[in-house]
Design an enzyme around this catalytic site. Structure first.
Site, PDB file in Angstrom:
ATOM      1  N   HIS A  36      10.192  -9.343   0.409  1.00  0.00           N
ATOM      2  CA  HIS A  36      10.006  -7.784   0.079  1.00  0.00           C
ATOM      3  C   HIS A  36      11.354  -7.139   0.540  1.00  0.00           C
ATOM      4  O   HIS A  36      12.197  -7.565   1.401  1.00  0.00           O
ATOM      5  CB  HIS A  36       8.927  -7.437   1.050  1.00  0.00           C
ATOM      6  N   PHE A  89       6.533   1.943  -4.503  1.00  0.00           N
ATOM      7  CA  PHE A  89       7.736   2.007  -4.132  1.00  0.00           C
ATOM      8  C   PHE A  89       8.258   3.344  -4.241  1.00  0.00           C
ATOM      9  O   PHE A  89       9.420   3.962  -3.946  1.00  0.00           O
ATOM     10  CB  PHE A  89       8.682   1.076  -4.620  1.00  0.00           C
ATOM     11  N   TYR A 140       3.029   4.600   0.728  1.00  0.00           N
ATOM     12  CA  TYR A 140       3.798   5.064   2.068  1.00  0.00           C
ATOM     13  C   TYR A 140       2.832   5.831   2.876  1.00  0.00           C
ATOM     14  O   TYR A 140       1.913   6.629   2.187  1.00  0.00           O
ATOM     15  CB  TYR A 140       4.909   6.039   1.590  1.00  0.00           C
ATOM     16  N   ASP A 146       0.894  -1.108   0.135  1.00  0.00           N
ATOM     17  CA  ASP A 146       0.057  -0.045  -0.001  1.00  0.00           C
ATOM     18  C   ASP A 146       1.020   1.211  -0.139  1.00  0.00           C
ATOM     19  O   ASP A 146       2.258   1.148   0.156  1.00  0.00           O
ATOM     20  CB  ASP A 146      -0.855  -0.095   1.142  1.00  0.00           C
TER      21      ASP A 146
END
Length: 223
Positions: A183, A76, A65, A63
């Site tokens: 991740h 990202f 930031y 989701d």
């Protein structure tokens, strides 16, 4: 007037999500007392910038930031002036530097979208300061429909973390490149993200399939 403007979606606008599911999500967001991120006009920015037929690579995030001023609608990625880099992005750049010998100068990854990289979060909004706070709104329906729309031809999928891998479970590895790893967050990057070389491996596959390599760092030099 809709809460989340989406007039620039182009071909994505035909997905059933926008008529069948989005109104319910908007109603939930309208009742949300906390501010949410990214700003409403940027919620669908990744889809607006990368039309289906232009997509060569898919990177699925979780989701946005949750820090105000960071999220701008691309997984990202963050605004160019964000310092220090978000921690997951810093680890992405560390791996890119190890893999290619270069990495971008800023947190802004929108240049990748212009090369056919869809930077899509599986959840498109987040309450400020509450990571994962909107994971139950139903955004995952959109992710499923996007991936189904992209099943018309082979593409590369960079799947970092269990959430991305679950979302793309239906992507056929026989037809597509599926690169799955841990991740890049500080909690998991050393469990398989570092050393996975996703950027060079993606470019090898793209070129083997007569497609252009991605300039991952937006710089001259190694791709």
């Amino acid at each position: 007037m809709t809460l989340l403007p989406h007039s620039g979606l182009g071909a994505w606008a035909a997905l059933p999500f926008f008529e069948q599911r989005l109104p319910q999500i908007e109603a939930r967001l309208e009742s949300e007392e906390r501010p949410f991120l990214p700003p409403a006009p940027q919620v669908f920015a990744a889809l607006e910038r990368s039309q289906p037929d232009d997509v060569e690579v898919v990177i699925l995030g979780q989701d946005p930031y949750p820090t105000p001023g960071h999220a701008h609608g691309f997984a990202f990625s963050a605004a160019a002036d964000v310092r220090p880099l978000p921690r997951s992005l810093a680890n992405i750049y560390k791996e890119m530097q190890a893999d290619l010998g270069v990495c971008p100068d800023t947190a802004d990854l929108r240049f990748l979208a212009d090369q056919g990289v869809l930077l899509l979060n599986t959840v498109l909004s987040v309450p400020a300061g509450d990571a994962g706070g909107h994971r139950l709104l139903g955004w995952q329906d959109l992710t499923s429909q996007v991936l189904q729309r992209l099943s018309d031809r082979p593409r590369a999928y960079l799947l970092w973390g269990a959430q991305a891998q679950k979302a793309a479970a239906g992507v056929d590895p026989a037809d597509n490149l599926k690169l799955a790893s841990a991740h890049p967050s500080p909690l998991s990057a050393r469990r398989g993200f570092f050393g996975s070389r996703p950027f060079s491996r993606t470019n090898v596959w793209l070129q083997a399939n007569d497609r252009n390599a991605i300039n991952w760092a937006n710089q001259r030099g190694k791709l």
